[in-house]
Enzyme design. Structure first.
Site, PDB file in Angstrom:
ATOM      1  N   GLY A  36       3.097   5.758 -24.404  1.00 58.02           N
ATOM      2  CA  GLY A  36       2.149   5.966 -25.509  1.00 58.02           C
ATOM      3  C   GLY A  36       2.386   7.325 -26.163  1.00 58.02           C
ATOM      4  CG  HIS A  37       1.458  10.902 -23.997  1.00 56.40           C
ATOM      5  ND1 HIS A  37       1.277  10.483 -22.706  1.00 56.40           N
ATOM      6  CD2 HIS A  37       0.281  11.445 -24.379  1.00 56.40           C
ATOM      7  CE1 HIS A  37       0.052  10.776 -22.309  1.00 56.40           C
ATOM      8  NE2 HIS A  37      -0.583  11.359 -23.302  1.00 56.40           N
TER       9      HIS A  37
HETATM   10  P1  AMP Z   1      -3.993  12.096 -24.117  1.00 51.32           P
HETATM   11  O1  AMP Z   1      -2.900  12.913 -23.501  1.00 51.32           O
HETATM   12  O2  AMP Z   1      -4.486  10.987 -23.242  1.00 51.32           O
HETATM   13  O3  AMP Z   1      -5.100  12.951 -24.702  1.00 51.32           O
HETATM   14  O4  AMP Z   1      -3.333  11.364 -25.342  1.00 51.32           O
HETATM   15  C1  AMP Z   1      -2.631  12.069 -26.340  1.00 51.32           C
HETATM   16  C2  AMP Z   1      -2.439  11.166 -27.514  1.00 51.32           C
HETATM   17  O5  AMP Z   1      -1.714  10.009 -27.100  1.00 51.32           O
HETATM   18  C3  AMP Z   1      -3.773  10.661 -28.096  1.00 51.32           C
HETATM   19  O6  AMP Z   1      -3.697  10.660 -29.512  1.00 51.32           O
HETATM   20  C4  AMP Z   1      -3.868   9.270 -27.536  1.00 51.32           C
HETATM   21  O7  AMP Z   1      -4.614   8.388 -28.353  1.00 51.32           O
HETATM   22  C5  AMP Z   1      -2.409   8.852 -27.499  1.00 51.32           C
HETATM   23  N1  AMP Z   1      -2.238   7.761 -26.551  1.00 51.32           N
HETATM   24  C6  AMP Z   1      -2.662   7.716 -25.272  1.00 51.32           C
HETATM   25  N2  AMP Z   1      -2.371   6.517 -24.714  1.00 51.32           N
HETATM   26  C7  AMP Z   1      -1.770   5.790 -25.683  1.00 51.32           C
HETATM   27  C8  AMP Z   1      -1.238   4.465 -25.738  1.00 51.32           C
HETATM   28  N3  AMP Z   1      -1.273   3.641 -24.697  1.00 51.32           N
HETATM   29  N4  AMP Z   1      -0.693   4.049 -26.907  1.00 51.32           N
HETATM   30  C9  AMP Z   1      -0.656   4.869 -27.981  1.00 51.32           C
HETATM   31  N5  AMP Z   1      -1.130   6.128 -27.992  1.00 51.32           N
HETATM   32  C10 AMP Z   1      -1.685   6.591 -26.857  1.00 51.32           C
END
Ligand code: AMP
Length: 283
Positions: A36-37
């Protein structure tokens, strides 16, 4: 790739590049990278001259009873993956760099944050998000910032901050990246043991069931939500919330005529997970 710890270093590095006419893309993260990241980094890499990724487990968006201390952290592995994605700058500050003694400002977006995760986790959560993201925009001054649709409410909150405070940045929302069985990728998935990991796949199955009903022409919100709830019931999951709301305003809807957001949060094993689907309306 440069790993920078201070605001002054980031400013100096970026000012130089921007002066040369380069565009800057920012991907804010809390680390423990997964696909995702990486998908956000790839988007940023494709469309910008300079790619900045921030890695900061933001304490102010966690409640005292949440998982701040156990949140997965692996900067070495994150840095390796960022290099592979062609990231130019990894900004990994200490908490004291972002919140020095005397820090007193908080950004609160009213309305949008009263529901879903704002209601479930408490108002501090999105205040913490809005404040740190605004700071990151001030530090990096990106042309474009990339967020995941996985955190759909976060995207709406950030867009509102940008609009209300006239911040000169474009917000790009990127699609949710999923495991082969449909589970949305999340840094918190490492908390799941084998049984919980299997159970967790029911979240997306539930959203799929509701979406299929919507696509077959059903427009009554209660029936659409019920289709999802049945799948969760079968999997033994009692959601914190499972709601159909307007995809822009997050107001409650009774019909799925407009674009709506079907959003779910649930505790599965040791993890609190969220997921959502946008149901496309006629507008
Ligand atoms: P986080 O590190 O969880 O704060 O996520 C950082 C960024 O990655 C945020 O904009 C999240 O929405 C995005 N993100 C996290 N998981 C996913 C995923 N499975 N698919 C797409 N983007 C994601």
């Amino acid at each position: 790739m440069r790993i920078l710890r201070t605001i002054a270093e980031v400013r100096a590095a970026i000012t130089q590049e921007r002066g040369a006419g380069k565009t800057v893309g920012l991907v804010p993260t809390m680390g423990a990278f997964h696909e995702g990241h990486l998908s956000l980094m790839r988007q940023a890499r494709t469309h910008n001259d300079l790619v900045v990724v921030s890695l900061f487990v933001n304490p102010t968006q966690f409640a005292p009873n949440e998982d701040l201390s156990s949140y997965p952290r692996d900067e070495e592995s994150d840095a390796r993956q960022a290099v592979q994605e062609g990231v130019d700058i990894l900004f990994a500050p200490a908490a004291s760099e972002i919140y020095p003694d005397g820090f007193a400002t908080s950004i609160h977006v009213s309305g949008l944050t009263d529901v879903l995760d704002g209601a479930s986790r408490g108002a501090h959560h999105f205040d913490g998000v809005a404040t740190v993201v605004t700071k990151l925009f001030g530090i990096v001054r990106p042309d474009v910032a990339y967020f995941g649709q996985k955190d759909a409410q976060q995207v709406l909150v950030v867009r509102r901050v940008v609009r209300d405070l006239d911040l000169d940045v474009r917000i790009e929302a990127c699609p949710i990246v999923r495991e082969p069985d449909g589970l949305a990728m999340s840094s918190r998935n490492v908390y799941l043991d084998a049984a919980a990991r299997e159970q967790a796949a029911a979240l997306n199955r539930a959203l799929d069931a509701a979406q299929a009903l919507h696509e077959s022409g059903e427009r009554a919100a209660d029936r659409i939500v019920r289709a999802a709830r049945e799948v969760l019931d079968d999997a033994g999951i009692a959601p914190e919330y499972l709601e159909l709301r307007d995809a822009e305003t997050l107001e409650r809807v009774t019909t799925g005529d407009r674009d709506t957001l079907l959003a779910v949060a649930a505790r599965v094993g040791a993890a609190r997970l969220i997921d959502n689907h946008v149901l496309k309306g006629a507008r």
